[in-house]
Design an enzyme around this catalytic site. Structure first.
Site, PDB file in Angstrom:
ATOM      1  N   ARG A 178      20.255 -24.688  32.880  1.00 19.62           N
ATOM      2  CA  ARG A 178      19.993 -23.793  31.733  1.00 19.62           C
ATOM      3  C   ARG A 178      20.382 -24.445  30.412  1.00 19.62           C
ATOM      4  O   ARG A 178      20.722 -23.775  29.445  1.00 19.62           O
ATOM      5  CB  ARG A 178      20.705 -22.458  31.874  1.00 19.62           C
ATOM      6  CG  ARG A 178      20.249 -21.659  33.057  1.00 19.62           C
ATOM      7  CD  ARG A 178      20.539 -20.183  32.878  1.00 19.62           C
ATOM      8  NE  ARG A 178      20.137 -19.464  34.070  1.00 19.62           N
ATOM      9  CZ  ARG A 178      20.903 -19.319  35.139  1.00 19.62           C
ATOM     10  NH1 ARG A 178      22.118 -19.800  35.146  1.00 19.62           N
ATOM     11  NH2 ARG A 178      20.452 -18.674  36.180  1.00 19.62           N
ATOM     12  N   LYS A 197      11.257 -28.899  18.924  1.00 23.06           N
ATOM     13  CA  LYS A 197      10.143 -28.549  19.808  1.00 23.06           C
ATOM     14  C   LYS A 197      10.111 -29.540  20.962  1.00 23.06           C
ATOM     15  O   LYS A 197      10.092 -30.752  20.745  1.00 23.06           O
ATOM     16  CB  LYS A 197       8.807 -28.612  19.060  1.00 23.06           C
ATOM     17  CG  LYS A 197       8.523 -27.378  18.227  1.00 23.06           C
ATOM     18  CD  LYS A 197       7.074 -27.389  17.784  1.00 23.06           C
ATOM     19  CE  LYS A 197       6.792 -26.279  16.812  1.00 23.06           C
ATOM     20  NZ  LYS A 197       5.413 -26.329  16.295  1.00 23.06           N
ATOM     21  N   LYS A 212      11.593 -32.252   6.713  1.00 25.90           N
ATOM     22  CA  LYS A 212      11.427 -31.522   7.975  1.00 25.90           C
ATOM     23  C   LYS A 212      12.660 -30.658   8.243  1.00 25.90           C
ATOM     24  O   LYS A 212      12.546 -29.506   8.671  1.00 25.90           O
ATOM     25  CB  LYS A 212      11.142 -32.468   9.150  1.00 25.90           C
ATOM     26  CG  LYS A 212      10.980 -31.703  10.451  1.00 25.90           C
ATOM     27  CD  LYS A 212       9.840 -32.100  11.317  1.00 25.90           C
ATOM     28  CE  LYS A 212       9.646 -31.100  12.457  1.00 25.90           C
ATOM     29  NZ  LYS A 212       8.847 -31.606  13.542  1.00 25.90           N
ATOM     30  N   ARG A 264       7.324 -22.600   8.681  1.00 22.98           N
ATOM     31  CA  ARG A 264       7.236 -23.834   9.471  1.00 22.98           C
ATOM     32  C   ARG A 264       5.782 -24.223   9.740  1.00 22.98           C
ATOM     33  O   ARG A 264       5.474 -25.393   9.992  1.00 22.98           O
ATOM     34  CB  ARG A 264       8.034 -23.698  10.779  1.00 22.98           C
ATOM     35  CG  ARG A 264       8.085 -24.989  11.578  1.00 22.98           C
ATOM     36  CD  ARG A 264       9.097 -24.972  12.710  1.00 22.98           C
ATOM     37  NE  ARG A 264       9.006 -26.206  13.481  1.00 22.98           N
ATOM     38  CZ  ARG A 264       9.913 -26.647  14.322  1.00 22.98           C
ATOM     39  NH1 ARG A 264      11.023 -25.972  14.519  1.00 22.98           N
ATOM     40  NH2 ARG A 264       9.748 -27.786  14.977  1.00 22.98           N
ATOM     41  N   ASN A 278       1.801 -27.942   9.934  1.00 28.03           N
ATOM     42  CA  ASN A 278       0.535 -28.134  10.647  1.00 28.03           C
ATOM     43  C   ASN A 278      -0.616 -28.511   9.724  1.00 28.03           C
ATOM     44  O   ASN A 278      -1.772 -28.478  10.143  1.00 28.03           O
ATOM     45  CB  ASN A 278       0.159 -26.849  11.413  1.00 28.03           C
ATOM     46  CG  ASN A 278       1.166 -26.556  12.492  1.00 28.03           C
ATOM     47  OD1 ASN A 278       1.669 -27.471  13.140  1.00 28.03           O
ATOM     48  ND2 ASN A 278       1.500 -25.296  12.663  1.00 28.03           N
ATOM     49  N   HIS A 320      -3.614 -30.272  11.046  1.00 26.95           N
ATOM     50  CA  HIS A 320      -3.538 -30.251  12.504  1.00 26.95           C
ATOM     51  C   HIS A 320      -4.570 -29.319  13.156  1.00 26.95           C
ATOM     52  O   HIS A 320      -4.803 -29.426  14.358  1.00 26.95           O
ATOM     53  CB  HIS A 320      -2.128 -29.872  12.973  1.00 26.95           C
ATOM     54  CG  HIS A 320      -1.128 -30.985  12.789  1.00 26.95           C
ATOM     55  ND1 HIS A 320      -0.852 -31.538  11.553  1.00 26.95           N
ATOM     56  CD2 HIS A 320      -0.354 -31.659  13.680  1.00 26.95           C
ATOM     57  CE1 HIS A 320       0.055 -32.497  11.698  1.00 26.95           C
ATOM     58  NE2 HIS A 320       0.376 -32.599  12.978  1.00 26.95           N
TER      59      HIS A 320
HETATM   60  N1  LIG Z   1       7.964 -32.155  19.463  1.00 28.30           N
HETATM   61  C1  LIG Z   1       7.282 -32.259  18.361  1.00 28.30           C
HETATM   62  O1  LIG Z   1       7.592 -31.619  17.339  1.00 28.30           O
HETATM   63  C2  LIG Z   1       6.097 -33.171  18.312  1.00 28.30           C
HETATM   64  C3  LIG Z   1       5.459 -33.464  17.102  1.00 28.30           C
HETATM   65  C4  LIG Z   1       4.411 -34.371  17.097  1.00 28.30           C
HETATM   66  C5  LIG Z   1       4.006 -34.975  18.268  1.00 28.30           C
HETATM   67  N2  LIG Z   1       4.645 -34.681  19.436  1.00 28.30           N
HETATM   68  C6  LIG Z   1       4.269 -35.330  20.702  1.00 28.30           C
HETATM   69  O2  LIG Z   1       4.615 -36.701  20.586  1.00 28.30           O
HETATM   70  C7  LIG Z   1       3.793 -37.457  21.477  1.00 28.30           C
HETATM   71  C8  LIG Z   1       3.275 -38.668  20.739  1.00 28.30           C
HETATM   72  O3  LIG Z   1       4.372 -39.438  20.355  1.00 28.30           O
HETATM   73  P1  LIG Z   1       4.209 -40.963  19.922  1.00 28.30           P
HETATM   74  O4  LIG Z   1       3.088 -41.085  18.987  1.00 28.30           O
HETATM   75  O5  LIG Z   1       5.553 -41.416  19.505  1.00 28.30           O
HETATM   76  O6  LIG Z   1       3.691 -41.642  21.256  1.00 28.30           O
HETATM   77  P2  LIG Z   1       4.416 -42.291  22.540  1.00 28.30           P
HETATM   78  O7  LIG Z   1       5.745 -41.744  22.771  1.00 28.30           O
HETATM   79  O8  LIG Z   1       3.428 -42.171  23.650  1.00 28.30           O
HETATM   80  O9  LIG Z   1       4.562 -43.826  22.107  1.00 28.30           O
HETATM   81  C9  LIG Z   1       3.411 -44.557  21.776  1.00 28.30           C
HETATM   82  C10 LIG Z   1       3.424 -45.929  22.443  1.00 28.30           C
HETATM   83  O10 LIG Z   1       4.337 -46.781  21.762  1.00 28.30           O
HETATM   84  C11 LIG Z   1       5.245 -47.382  22.698  1.00 28.30           C
HETATM   85  N3  LIG Z   1       6.485 -47.581  21.953  1.00 28.30           N
HETATM   86  C12 LIG Z   1       7.354 -46.640  21.546  1.00 28.30           C
HETATM   87  N4  LIG Z   1       8.289 -47.181  20.755  1.00 28.30           N
HETATM   88  C13 LIG Z   1       8.024 -48.497  20.673  1.00 28.30           C
HETATM   89  C14 LIG Z   1       8.625 -49.569  19.980  1.00 28.30           C
HETATM   90  N5  LIG Z   1       9.645 -49.385  19.151  1.00 28.30           N
HETATM   91  N6  LIG Z   1       8.105 -50.808  20.140  1.00 28.30           N
HETATM   92  C15 LIG Z   1       7.010 -50.996  20.951  1.00 28.30           C
HETATM   93  N7  LIG Z   1       6.387 -50.019  21.598  1.00 28.30           N
HETATM   94  C16 LIG Z   1       6.878 -48.773  21.456  1.00 28.30           C
HETATM   95  C17 LIG Z   1       5.295 -46.410  23.835  1.00 28.30           C
HETATM   96  O11 LIG Z   1       5.698 -47.041  25.025  1.00 28.30           O
HETATM   97  C18 LIG Z   1       3.852 -45.927  23.900  1.00 28.30           C
HETATM   98  O12 LIG Z   1       3.074 -46.856  24.600  1.00 28.30           O
HETATM   99  C19 LIG Z   1       2.712 -36.521  21.963  1.00 28.30           C
HETATM  100  O13 LIG Z   1       3.020 -36.138  23.273  1.00 28.30           O
HETATM  101  C20 LIG Z   1       2.811 -35.334  21.025  1.00 28.30           C
HETATM  102  O14 LIG Z   1       2.418 -34.124  21.638  1.00 28.30           O
HETATM  103  C21 LIG Z   1       5.679 -33.810  19.483  1.00 28.30           C
END
Ligand SMILES: NC(=O)c1ccc[n+]([C@@H]2O[C@H](COP(=O)([O-])OP(=O)(O)OC[C@H]3O[C@@H](n4cnc5c(N)ncnc54)[C@H](O)[C@@H]3O)[C@@H](O)[C@H]2O)c1
Length: 379
Positions: A131, A153, A237, A251, A255, A258
């Site tokens: 939990r 999130k 943020k 908040r 978006n 988006h």
């Molecule tokens: N929680 C939230 O508020 C929120 C907001 C926006 C997006 N998201 C989510 O985030 C995800 C996308 O995140 P992302 O764009 O960071 O993608 P990701 O986490 O998939 O990373 C992108 C790629 O970069 C590589 N990588 C990461 N750091 C690296 C580094 N320093 N050097 C080399 N390679 C590296 C990873 O292995 C991957 O192949 C989605 O699932 C999306 O839904 C969440």
């Protein structure tokens, strides 16, 4: 070595941004090594399940684990495959299993070392295992540093769609090691810039102006400039999240861009279009609607388009490499977005750079006309 001005200015090893959420408050520490941003950890003395993906592990797994040990923690590392398909129920189950094997208790912690994928997945597990155990975000993509690691999130994808199961769950600390940006693939870096530009549009016209004036520094990942920029984005943020932690109001401004962005990601399929690329086209769409609906000056709309072009972001579907996507398909995807009500999308529109309004309803004709504008062939 990144020895940046922002850090020197503070005479410290990191810049601190506070996220004020009463008993769920925490700090974002932005520095240039893991030890600096993970030292003096708020979870000192306990077991940590260190979750990372295969790419990030190969470059930073050992360094980060050593920094956690130096902070008097007991890390147990779990490496999951890189890529969005890992953000699903089967890996939630795997991480519950690993948490059990590592002997995590209520005072233990799950740490996410990686981009938004790892952060969302590990955060969801941290929110639900026993939990709720403590959660530490160690973002390594630009998108994760300025966006997904801050604000609480968490979630995973279900067969029906993206991020459909999730929880609001704040971390106890966000530790940003700016040096991890050095190895980030170009497409991932540029993708993250879409969110950076977004903060300029929704909140801070000065930030927008600085990005325009320093677009080369941004493209070249100038450590000084990016340290200050990332800190500013986190501050914005943090302020927005502090006003509305669970997105019942303001908040929603996060978006901007988006509504179309998510629809494009859905229709095109994840991978063909990165999140940032989809949001970039979505921001142009929202800006065009803003001109019609909220009196945004066309010059400001053009400035947004020019800045994104300079930063290497797509400003039309054609520039994003997407051909012939029918409006009816895209409109349908907009209807099924979590943020639509009875198929009506509520948009975030700009009055001017730095100031937006959320919850805007727009006529079907306008929605479609603005879509035509982002699909126009440029010849
Ligand atoms: N929680 C939230 O508020 C929120 C907001 C926006 C997006 N998201 C989510 O985030 C995800 C996308 O995140 P992302 O764009 O960071 O993608 P990701 O986490 O998939 O990373 C992108 C790629 O970069 C590589 N990588 C990461 N750091 C690296 C580094 N320093 N050097 C080399 N390679 C590296 C990873 O292995 C991957 O192949 C989605 O699932 C999306 O839904 C969440």
């Amino acid at each position: 070595v990144i020895a940046n001005k922002a850090l020197r200015k503070h005479g410290d090893q990191f810049v601190k941004v506070h996220v004020n959420l009463d008993e769920r408050s925490y700090d974002i520490l932005i520095g240039s090594d893991f030890a600096a941003v993970l030292a003096d950890s708020v979870v000192s003395g306990s077991r940590v399940l260190l979750v990372t993906d295969s790419n990030v592990n190969a470059i930073y797994g050992d360094d980060c684990e050593a920094a956690l040990r130096a902070a008097d923690l007991k890390p147990f590392r779990v490496v999951v495959p890189a890529g969005e398909t890992t953000k699903d129920l089967s890996f939630v189950a795997k991480l519950y299993d690993e948490s059990g094997k590592a002997g995590l208790g209520r005072k233990s912690c799950i740490a996410a070392l990686g981009g938004g994928m790892v952060g969302d997945l590990a955060g969801f597990v941290a929110a639900s295992y026993l939990r709720g155990v403590k959660f530490l975000q160690i973002p390594t993509t630009l998108l994760a540093m300025v966006d997904s690691s801050v604000g609480g999130k968490t979630g995973i994808n279900l067969p029906h769609g993206k991020n459909l199961a999730g929880a609001f769950y704040q971390p106890v600390r966000v530790g940003v090691n700016l040096r991890t940006l050095e190895s980030l693939p170009e497409r991932e870096y540029i993708s993250g810039l879409a969110e950076v530009v977004k903060y300029g549009v929704i909140w801070d016209a000065e930030l927008f102006g600085r990005l325009e004036a320093n677009s080369d520094a941004v493209r070249n990942r100038d450590p000084d400039f990016m340290a200050e920029t990332i800190a500013r984005c986190c501050e914005i943020k943090a302020q927005v999240v502090a006003m509305d932690e669970r997105e019942s109001g303001v908040r929603a401004i996060l978006n901007f861009g988006h509504t179309l962005g998510h629809a494009l990601e859905n229709v095109v399929g994840y991978g063909a279009l990165s999140h940032g690329e989809a949001v970039a086209v979505g921001m142009v769409y929202a800006a065009r609607l803003s001109v019609e609906e909220r009196g945004l000056d066309t010059k400001e709309c053009d400035r947004l388009i020019e800045l994104m072009i300079k930063l290497g972001l797509p400003v039309s579907l054609e520039r994003a490499g997407i051909d012939d996507l029918s409006w009816s398909e895209v409109r349908m995807a907009m209807s099924s977005d979590k943020k639509s009500q009875d198929s009506v999308p509520f948009l975030v529109l700009a009055r001017e750079l730095g100031s937006v309004v959320f919850g805007c309803e727009v006529s079907e004709e306008q929605l479609e006309a603005a879509y035509r504008a982002v699909t126009l062939k440029e010849g």
